[in-house]
Design a protein around this motif. Structure first.
Motif, short mmCIF file in Angstrom:
data_model
loop_
_atom_site.label_atom_id
_atom_site.label_comp_id
_atom_site.label_asym_id
_atom_site.label_seq_id
_atom_site.Cartn_x
_atom_site.Cartn_y
_atom_site.Cartn_z
N GLY A 78 0.78 -1.22 0.00
CA GLY A 78 0.00 0.00 0.00
C GLY A 78 0.80 1.25 0.00
N VAL A 79 2.13 1.14 -0.19
CA VAL A 79 2.96 2.34 -0.15
C VAL A 79 2.64 3.29 -1.29
CG1 VAL A 79 4.88 1.45 -1.54
CG2 VAL A 79 5.33 3.15 0.26
N GLU A 80 2.09 2.72 -2.40
CA GLU A 80 1.78 3.60 -3.54
C GLU A 80 0.67 4.58 -3.19
OE1 GLU A 80 -0.78 -0.02 -3.70
OE2 GLU A 80 1.37 0.37 -3.43
N LYS A 81 -0.15 4.26 -2.22
CA LYS A 81 -1.21 5.18 -1.81
C LYS A 81 -1.04 5.63 -0.37
CE LYS A 81 -4.77 3.45 -4.96
NZ LYS A 81 -6.13 2.91 -5.09
N GLY A 82 0.09 5.24 0.24
CA GLY A 82 0.31 5.57 1.62
C GLY A 82 1.55 6.42 1.80
N ASP A 83 1.79 6.83 3.02
CA ASP A 83 2.93 7.68 3.36
C ASP A 83 3.69 7.01 4.49
OD1 ASP A 83 2.15 9.75 1.54
OD2 ASP A 83 0.58 10.28 3.00
N ILE A 84 5.04 6.99 4.34
CA ILE A 84 5.89 6.30 5.31
C ILE A 84 6.84 7.32 5.97
CG2 ILE A 84 7.63 4.49 5.65
CD1 ILE A 84 6.52 3.11 3.18
N LEU A 85 6.90 7.20 7.32
CA LEU A 85 7.82 8.02 8.10
C LEU A 85 8.77 7.08 8.82
CD1 LEU A 85 5.23 10.44 9.82
CD2 LEU A 85 6.25 10.65 7.54
N LEU A 86 10.04 7.45 8.86
CA LEU A 86 11.01 6.68 9.64
C LEU A 86 11.39 7.49 10.87
CD1 LEU A 86 13.41 5.29 6.85
CD2 LEU A 86 11.38 4.23 7.87
N VAL A 87 11.31 6.81 12.02
CA VAL A 87 11.57 7.47 13.30
C VAL A 87 12.74 6.75 13.97
CG1 VAL A 87 10.57 8.15 15.52
CG2 VAL A 87 9.11 8.01 13.48
N ASP A 88 13.69 7.56 14.54
CA ASP A 88 14.85 6.93 15.19
C ASP A 88 14.50 6.53 16.62
OD1 ASP A 88 14.88 9.21 16.73
OD2 ASP A 88 16.53 10.16 15.64
N ALA A 89 15.50 5.98 17.30
CA ALA A 89 15.27 5.47 18.65
C ALA A 89 14.88 6.57 19.63
CB ALA A 89 16.51 4.73 19.15
N SER A 90 15.28 7.83 19.32
CA SER A 90 14.93 8.94 20.21
C SER A 90 13.54 9.48 19.95
CB SER A 90 15.96 10.06 20.03
OG SER A 90 17.24 9.61 20.34
N GLY A 91 12.90 9.02 18.90
CA GLY A 91 11.54 9.45 18.60
C GLY A 91 11.46 10.55 17.58
N TYR A 92 12.60 10.87 16.92
CA TYR A 92 12.59 11.95 15.92
C TYR A 92 12.45 11.37 14.52
CZ TYR A 92 13.96 15.32 19.49
OH TYR A 92 13.97 16.11 20.59
N ILE A 93 11.65 12.09 13.72
CA ILE A 93 11.47 11.69 12.33
C ILE A 93 12.69 12.10 11.53
CG2 ILE A 93 10.03 12.00 10.26
CD1 ILE A 93 7.69 12.72 12.16
N PHE A 94 13.29 11.13 10.80
CA PHE A 94 14.49 11.46 10.05
C PHE A 94 14.35 11.19 8.55
CE2 PHE A 94 15.08 7.05 11.33
CZ PHE A 94 15.52 6.44 10.16
N PHE A 95 13.20 10.58 8.14
CA PHE A 95 13.04 10.31 6.71
C PHE A 95 11.53 10.20 6.40
CE2 PHE A 95 12.81 7.77 2.86
CZ PHE A 95 13.80 8.31 2.08
N VAL A 96 11.12 10.80 5.26
CA VAL A 96 9.73 10.70 4.81
C VAL A 96 9.74 10.34 3.33
CG1 VAL A 96 8.83 12.34 6.52
CG2 VAL A 96 9.62 13.18 4.29
N THR A 97 8.69 9.61 2.91
CA THR A 97 8.61 9.21 1.49
C THR A 97 7.82 10.21 0.68
OG1 THR A 97 6.63 7.91 1.95
CG2 THR A 97 8.75 6.75 2.07
N ASN A 98 7.12 11.11 1.33
CA ASN A 98 6.29 12.10 0.64
C ASN A 98 6.78 13.49 1.04
OD1 ASN A 98 4.29 13.79 -0.39
ND2 ASN A 98 2.63 12.34 0.08
N GLU A 99 7.07 14.32 0.02
CA GLU A 99 7.60 15.66 0.30
C GLU A 99 6.65 16.51 1.15
OE1 GLU A 99 8.42 17.43 -3.44
OE2 GLU A 99 10.13 16.12 -3.90
N ALA A 100 5.38 16.16 1.14
CA ALA A 100 4.41 16.92 1.93
C ALA A 100 4.72 16.83 3.42
CB ALA A 100 3.00 16.41 1.66
#
Length: 469
Positions: A78-100
């Motif tokens: 479902g990634v083609e219609k979804g958005d993925i966020l990567l969060v590190d161990a400290s709880g901070y978002i460090f990568f997104v698949t959608n520029e929005a």
């Protein structure tokens, strides 16, 4: 057909029950499919995020670049219609698949239950509002671990509409099938009920109306052996009984007209002859005696008709008392001595004991025995035999009256209890009203006893029962 008719009410009831049944089935199926799709979606996300999670530590260690990471994250269902966020161990978002979502990078992600993630358990929340698009989403969070060490998490936002779309198609099919099944069921129920229940009942109603208007020869066509068929057979039996009753009524009117016309004609003729002087004065006494006999006959006929009418209408009254049936038989035989002598009959009376006490009404029993003895005397040949016997049998007394006259034809036996029935015209005379045997049967029946007739080798025997006291 009227809205208040039985068919409308019954079909409406069946339709309601069937509709409720189908709706319940549709609801259960819908809930099952929804649970199945959500569980399958979770299982797929669990499997694909598990494959992609191995890329996160590599990316954090600079072993792969953004392009390689995106290719690996594309494995997630479902990634083609979804958005993925990567969060590190400290709880901070460090990568997104959608520029929005760029504005969220290096911001802390608010985990609903971080401890659970640290323990290695995934989290799924349906109906979560997306912080960027403000849409309802399905939020799935998969922990990333290296060995037992918590490295961060993969957060997947999937639009609920994406999940609901196939479900809505299935719902549409379920409810379309349900609506079709309800309509077909109602039509089938209506057809079967119309054919097997309402049409025969309508025919019964039509025939009943015709019979009520005097068409007593009408009958219902029996086409089945079920309850409706049995009802139709019972209805036809009732109709036959009504037809027979109507025939008996017409026969009765014909017979009573004949029985009244004959003596009245004789009386009128003789009286007219006397008044006109046609009958000589020296013969007037002779013809007046005939007129008197005819009047006596009319009196007996009217009295018998009144008695029979009272019996059949339930207005017949009697009083059961203890009485000696042997004594009553002797009294009745004595009244016929003249007739017995005139025909030269041999009368045998065999009574059990000197006294035999039974329950009955004295006047009515005298009427019964008088009628039966008179009947035997009339039908016995000159110099013939008449026998009267009383005997006990269990708790009953059987009284039998026999004459050695002609036997009754088998076809006539079942009709001899009918009013004015004359199987053999030669067996009747002007003294008889044709009502004696019907009166006898009614009296004995109202006593709660039995009476029957049987042909012997030579002659006829009537037998009735009485209860011993």
């Amino acid at each position: 057909m009227k809205n208040s008719s039985l068919v409308t009410k019954l079909v409406a009831t069946f339709a309601f029950v069937v509709t409720i049944g189908y709706v319940l089935i549709a609801v259960v199926l819908s809930m099952w499919f929804q649970s199945y799709f959500l569980d399958k979606n979770r299982a797929d996300l669990e499997e694909t995020t598990n494959l992609a999670s191995s890329s996160v530590p590599l990316y954090l260690n600079k072993e792969i670049d953004d392009t390689e990471l995106l290719r690996n994250l594309s494995l997630i269902k479902g990634v083609e219609k979804g958005d993925i966020l990567l969060v590190d161990a400290s709880g901070y978002i460090f990568f997104v698949t959608n520029e929005a979502y760029d504005s969220l990078v290096f911001t802390r992600f608010n985990f609903p239950d971080r401890d659970r993630l640290v323990e290695g358990n995934s989290i799924e929340i349906n109906g979560e509002v997306n912080p960027i698009t403000k849409e309802e989403m399905s939020l799935f969070i998969k922990p990333v671990q290296t060995g037992a060490t918590y490295q961060g998490a993969i957060v997947v936002y999937t639009p609920l509409e994406q999940i609901r779309e196939p479900l809505n198609e299935i719902y549409l099919r379920i409810w379309t099938i349900t609506a079709t099944a309800v309509i077909l069921s109602i039509l089938i129920i209506y057809y079967i009920a119309q054919r097997m229940l309402f049409r025969p009942l309508a025919e019964l109603n039509t025939i009943a109306r015709k019979i009520s208007k005097g068409e007593v020869t009408q009958r219902v066509l029996v086409t089945s052996t079920d309850e409706i068929g049995q009802l139709s057979e019972s209805f036809n039996t009732m109709a036959e009984s009504l037809e027979q009753t109507d025939k008996n009524r017409r026969d009765f009117l014909s017979n009573i007209s004949h029985e009244l016309r004959s003596p009245i004609t004789s009386i009128r003729g003789f009286i007219a002859g006397i008044l006109d002087g046609i009958i000589p004065m020296d013969k007037e006494k002779y013809y007046l005696k005939i007129v008197y006999d005819e009047i006596q006959r009319l009196t007996r006929l009217v009295n018998d008709l009144l008695d029979l009418s009272a019996m059949e209408s339930g207005k017949f009254s009697f009083k059961l008392t203890e009485l000696d049936i042997n004594e009553i038989i002797k009294v009745c035989i004595t009244k016929f001595e003249t007739k017995i002598d005139d025909k030269g009959l041999k009368v045998g009376v065999t009574l059990e004991g000197d006294h035999l006490y039974v329950a009955g009404d004295r006047d009515r029993l005298i009427q019964v025995i008088t009628n039966l003895v008179d009947n035997s005397i009339k039908h016995a040949p000159d110099n013939g035999n008449v026998k009267i016997v009383s005997r006990t049998k269990g708790k009953k007394v059987h009284i039998s009256i026999y004459n050695d006259g002609p036997s009754i034809p088998e076809n006539d036996i079942k009709f001899i209890w009918d009013r004015f029935y004359k199987g053999d015209k030669s067996r009747t005379n002007k003294v008889s009203t044709g009502l004696g045997l019907p009166i006898v049967r009614n009296i004995i029946t109202q006593f709660g006893e039995d009476i029957w007739v049987e042909n012997k080798n030579q002659g006829v025997m009537f037998t009735f029962t009485l209860s011993i006291t």
